[in-house]
Design an enzyme around this catalytic site. Structure first.
Site, PDB file in Angstrom:
ATOM      1  N   ASN A   1       0.830  -1.209   0.000  1.00  0.00           N
ATOM      2  CA  ASN A   1       0.000   0.000   0.000  1.00  0.00           C
ATOM      3  C   ASN A   1       0.866   1.261   0.000  1.00  0.00           C
ATOM      4  OD1 ASN A   1      -2.318  -1.544   0.153  1.00  0.00           O
ATOM      5  ND2 ASN A   1      -2.643  -1.208   2.344  1.00  0.00           N
TER       6      ASN A   1
ATOM      7  N   ARG B   1     -10.724  -4.980 -14.297  1.00  0.00           N
ATOM      8  CA  ARG B   1      -9.620  -5.872 -13.936  1.00  0.00           C
ATOM      9  C   ARG B   1     -10.150  -7.289 -13.964  1.00  0.00           C
ATOM     10  NH1 ARG B   1      -5.959  -2.263 -11.579  1.00  0.00           N
ATOM     11  NH2 ARG B   1      -6.878  -0.646 -10.247  1.00  0.00           N
TER      12      ARG B   1
ATOM     13  N   ARG C   1      -5.071   1.241 -13.483  1.00  0.00           N
ATOM     14  CA  ARG C   1      -3.714   1.413 -12.977  1.00  0.00           C
ATOM     15  C   ARG C   1      -3.082   0.097 -12.529  1.00  0.00           C
ATOM     16  NH1 ARG C   1      -4.223   5.679  -9.830  1.00  0.00           N
ATOM     17  NH2 ARG C   1      -3.349   7.075 -11.370  1.00  0.00           N
TER      18      ARG C   1
ATOM     19  N   HIS D   1     -15.287   2.354 -15.266  1.00  0.00           N
ATOM     20  CA  HIS D   1     -15.075   1.645 -14.009  1.00  0.00           C
ATOM     21  C   HIS D   1     -16.314   0.855 -13.576  1.00  0.00           C
ATOM     22  CE1 HIS D   1     -14.400   1.534  -9.486  1.00  0.00           C
ATOM     23  NE2 HIS D   1     -13.267   1.040  -9.950  1.00  0.00           N
TER      24      HIS D   1
ATOM     25  N   TYR E   1     -12.259  -9.953  -1.723  1.00  0.00           N
ATOM     26  CA  TYR E   1     -12.929  -8.672  -1.591  1.00  0.00           C
ATOM     27  C   TYR E   1     -14.399  -8.897  -1.281  1.00  0.00           C
ATOM     28  CZ  TYR E   1      -9.019  -6.226  -3.947  1.00  0.00           C
ATOM     29  OH  TYR E   1      -7.800  -5.705  -4.287  1.00  0.00           O
TER      30      TYR E   1
ATOM     31  N   HIS F   1     -15.333  -3.767   0.150  1.00  0.00           N
ATOM     32  CA  HIS F   1     -15.216  -3.088  -1.135  1.00  0.00           C
ATOM     33  C   HIS F   1     -16.540  -2.595  -1.696  1.00  0.00           C
ATOM     34  CE1 HIS F   1     -14.042  -3.036  -5.574  1.00  0.00           C
ATOM     35  NE2 HIS F   1     -13.094  -2.309  -5.021  1.00  0.00           N
TER      36      HIS F   1
END
Length: 721
Positions: free
Chosen positions: A80, A410, A440, A470, A503, A627
């Site tokens: 992180n 992703r 990213r 997204h 997640y 999440h």
């Protein structure tokens, strides 16, 4: 734990950064008087991010947790922090150096933010090292897992490792000298290196050299166990350090010191309507390796002259240097999670198949189940493979399915989702995939997927110019006896089978005609020239999410003032957007009770008299990364529940295509509301945020681990997948 989506740039309040001489101090306490228009009504987002990573570190300090899980959180903390410096700190440095520095929403200059980040970051780095050196490493040794030094090895072990080094490591090492004939070498980002001092015994001249610790060899070299059930490791840099004489024959090796460089890795793709975005991105990715240095980590015993050389040659200041005790690059501790010691890890969990997707001993027909009503899946407690993945695989194999349209942000390296889309295209179905190739740190993987899908005959689209796509959406069009029927999935998480087990996310599977029409309109916008802004049961950013949320927040304030039932509950990864926060403040002071569960960054200052006295903020971290994003409005007694991909951040609301879906099915709405009830329970283990921006672990003793409770409920609910 790491969530890469949380590291994007934001807008800030547009004021020039004109105070380079501000002293380094903590943010001022809340001043008395009216805060409704003062910058102090916001907490600094960068400091809030560091506070979040401190909560991750607290999980590593928890001596009631399984030992290897604590080690995992140490690795996550390090990863992180790496990404924070690569993106957020790099962005602030770039703003300041180019004269584009702006004040943050809480009134801090760019320079001041960097000073506070470095101050707090150093403290966290030292605490991280201390937890490993003084707590976790000794506990590992007591459990038979030892990280050794060279001198801890027996003569026989040293002899074996001499041979292992010669065969496996020596051939890939390249010592790089620094002298008038050899300029200082390029140091790649996040690589571990040894700064070596050598001396010519004939001339007495001392030289500097750099040796890169190879990243394609395990960081922790396994040493033969001395007894069953034990594991012993030697850090690779220790092995290399002891054998430096073989790299510099005829010279005296005086000293060697580890160091590590972090570089700016924030891509700046110049989007041009006349240029292929794929080619522009590939060009920019090749430049990422050469980004400016933003941080240098060194061992705390590094020779001052060597440090001086590094500072000069890397073109940094001592402010950019972090001296760390013990091992550097603790993100590599994740390697040790492969140790086969189940008693030192969380109990394995196999997700359950949703009861509505089971037909006796077989998996149910997903389309038939959706014709009977909506299905809410809650990952990782509900299996991703037998719900969302099954939905797409069944669509690919069903001859009555005519088209599949999907967004991909992703996914995994061996993605069954991509395989299903390829199978569908090869079977003659119309397949449209909107791939976000600028996600990213996943850019290269997404470029590979895009090309593979195109070769299979899928229509691949890269989204809208200037916006990241997204949202997490899939649309299946099926020919049925009554005509065409549309089936949908809308979620909060990526189409990624592996992270779906790590997640916490929500997903809605539905055959609702209006939602099907909404998704059709959305995909037409993503793939064509449609300028659709209004939808039936979706809020869609960048035009509709902030506007829709603020309207509903203000409606709750009106309800409270009129004496009608009012309340707001939010679950998000980050709460940063000033317009939304100000609307929440207004609702709070109108008497609306507001509960916020935020995993990471929170710029909202809760429980402050005069602006947020009715707002409570808590953070829940644990085995799974929380999440999902959910918003609930009491709405005068007729609750509205929305969930989706958008966090309350500028990037999500202004620079991305995001969706929030209205939950219409009463049973599903009750499920989501029940989850919010559990998260906001009084005895839940959590961190509470106070009016001064400090986080407090609650309760002090005991408490309910909400994730453990949800795991227990999932085990009891149905068959495992």
């Amino acid at each position: 734990m790491a969530d890469r989506d949380s590291l994007d740039a934001d807008r800030g309040v547009r004021l020039l950064d004109t105070d380079p001489g501000e002293p380094v101090t903590a943010p001022a306490p809340i001043a008395p008087g009216d805060l409704r228009t003062a910058p102090a009504r916001f907490l600094n987002r960068e400091i809030s991010w560091l506070d979040w990573n401190a909560r991750v570190l607290a999980l590593a300090e928890d001596d009631t947790a399984p030992l290897l899980e604590r080690l995992k959180f140490l690795a996550i903390f390090a990863t992180n922090l790496d990404e924070f410096f690569m993106v957020r700190v790099a962005g602030l440095i770039r703003r300041m150096e180019t004269g584009l520095g702006v004040r943050s929403a809480d009134g801090l200059s760019t320079r001041r933010q960097l000073e506070l980040i470095r101050q707090k970051g150093r403290g966290l780095a030292h605490e991280h090292a201390r937890v490993f050196l003084d707590d976790v490493r000794p506990a590992l040794a007591a459990s038979g897992i030892t990280i050794l030094g060279w001198d801890d090895l027996s003569a026989a072990e040293q002899l074996r490792l001499h041979g292992w080094f010669r065969e496996r490591v020596f051939p890939v090492l390249t010592p790089l000298a620094v002298d008038p004939a050899h300029p200082f070498p390029y140091i790649s980002g996040l690589s571990l290196n040894l700064a070596v001092l050598v001396r010519d015994p004939e001339t007495g001249v001392e030289r500097f050299a750099r040796v890169k610790v190879p990243n394609n060899v395990d960081r922790f070299v396994e040493v033969d166990a001395v007894e069953a059930g034990t594991s012993r490791f030697l850090p690779l840099e220790e092995l290399i350090g002891h054998h430096l004489g073989q790299l510099f024959p005829g010279l005296d090796v005086l000293a060697h010191h580890p160091f590590r460089v972090t570089r700016n890795a924030d891509l700046e793709v110049e989007e041009d309507r006349d240029e292929d975005l794929l080619q522009a991105l590939e060009r920019e990715l090749s430049r990422r390796r050469f980004g400016p240095v933003v941080r240098v980590e060194v061992g705390e015993t590094m020779d001052p002259h060597v440090l001086e050389l590094l500072v000069r040659e890397l073109d940094i200041t001592t402010d950019d240097v972090v001296a760390v005790p013990g091992l550097l690059a603790l993100s590599s501790l994740m390697e040790l999670m492969a140790i086969d010691r189940p008693e030192l890890k969380d109990e394995p969990f196999v997700p359950a198949t949703h009861p509505r997707l089971v037909d006796g001993e077989q998996q149910a027909d997903v389309f038939a189940a959706l014709r009977e009503g909506d299905i809410l899946v809650h990952h990782p407690y509900d299996s991703f493979s037998t719900s969302v993945q099954r939905f797409l695989e069944q669509a690919a194999a069903d001859p009555q399915v005519l088209a599949i349209k999907q967004t991909l942000y992703r996914t995994s390296g061996d993605s069954p989702i991509v395989d299903a889309l390829i199978d569908a295209a090869e079977a003659g179905k119309q397949v449209v995939v909107v791939i976000e190739i600028t996600a990213r740190f996943d850019e290269q993987a997404n470029i590979r997927w895009a090309r593979k899908l195109e070769r299979a005959g899928c229509h691949v689209v890269y989204g809208l110019l200037g916006l990241k796509t997204h949202c997490k959406t899939a649309l299946v069009v099926r020919q049925e006896s009554g005509g065409l029927r549309r089936y949908c999935h809308l979620g909060t998480g990526n189409y990624h089978p592996r992270t779906a087990r790590l997640y916490e996310d929500l997903g809605l599977l539905t055959a609702d005609p209006e939602l099907g029409a909404d998704l059709t309109d959305l995909f037409n916008t993503l793939t064509g020239y449609s300028n659709q802004k209004d939808y039936r049961d979706l809020m869609v950013a960048p035009h509709g999410v902030r506007k829709g949320l603020v309207q509903r927040i203000r409606a709750e304030a009106d309800n409270a003032l009129a004496g009608a039932p009012a309340g707001i509950r939010i679950k998000a990864n980050s709460v940063v957007d000033e317009d939304v926060i100000d609307a929440l403040y207004e609702a709070s002071e109108a008497g609306v009770p507001i509960d916020v569960v935020v995993r990471g960054i929170c710029s909202l200052r809760p429980a402050a008299q005069g602006i947020s006295s009715n707002i409570r903020v808590r953070s829940i971290l644990g085995r799974f990364l929380e999440h999902s994003r959910v918003v609930e409005f009491t709405n005068g007694g007729e609750p509205e529940v929305w969930f989706g991909s958008a966090d309350l951040m500028h990037r999500n609301l202004d620079r991305r295509v995001e969706t929030l879906v209205r939950v219409k099915d009463p049973a599903v709405r009750t499920e989501v509301s029940g989850l919010l009830d559990q998260l906001n329970g009084p005895d839940v283990l959590r961190w509470d945020l106070d009016a001064h921006g400090e986080w407090h672990h609650r309760p002090d003793h005991g408490g309910t681990d909400i994730q453990t409770e949800l795991l227990r409920a999932a085990r009891e609910s149905g068959p495992v997948s």
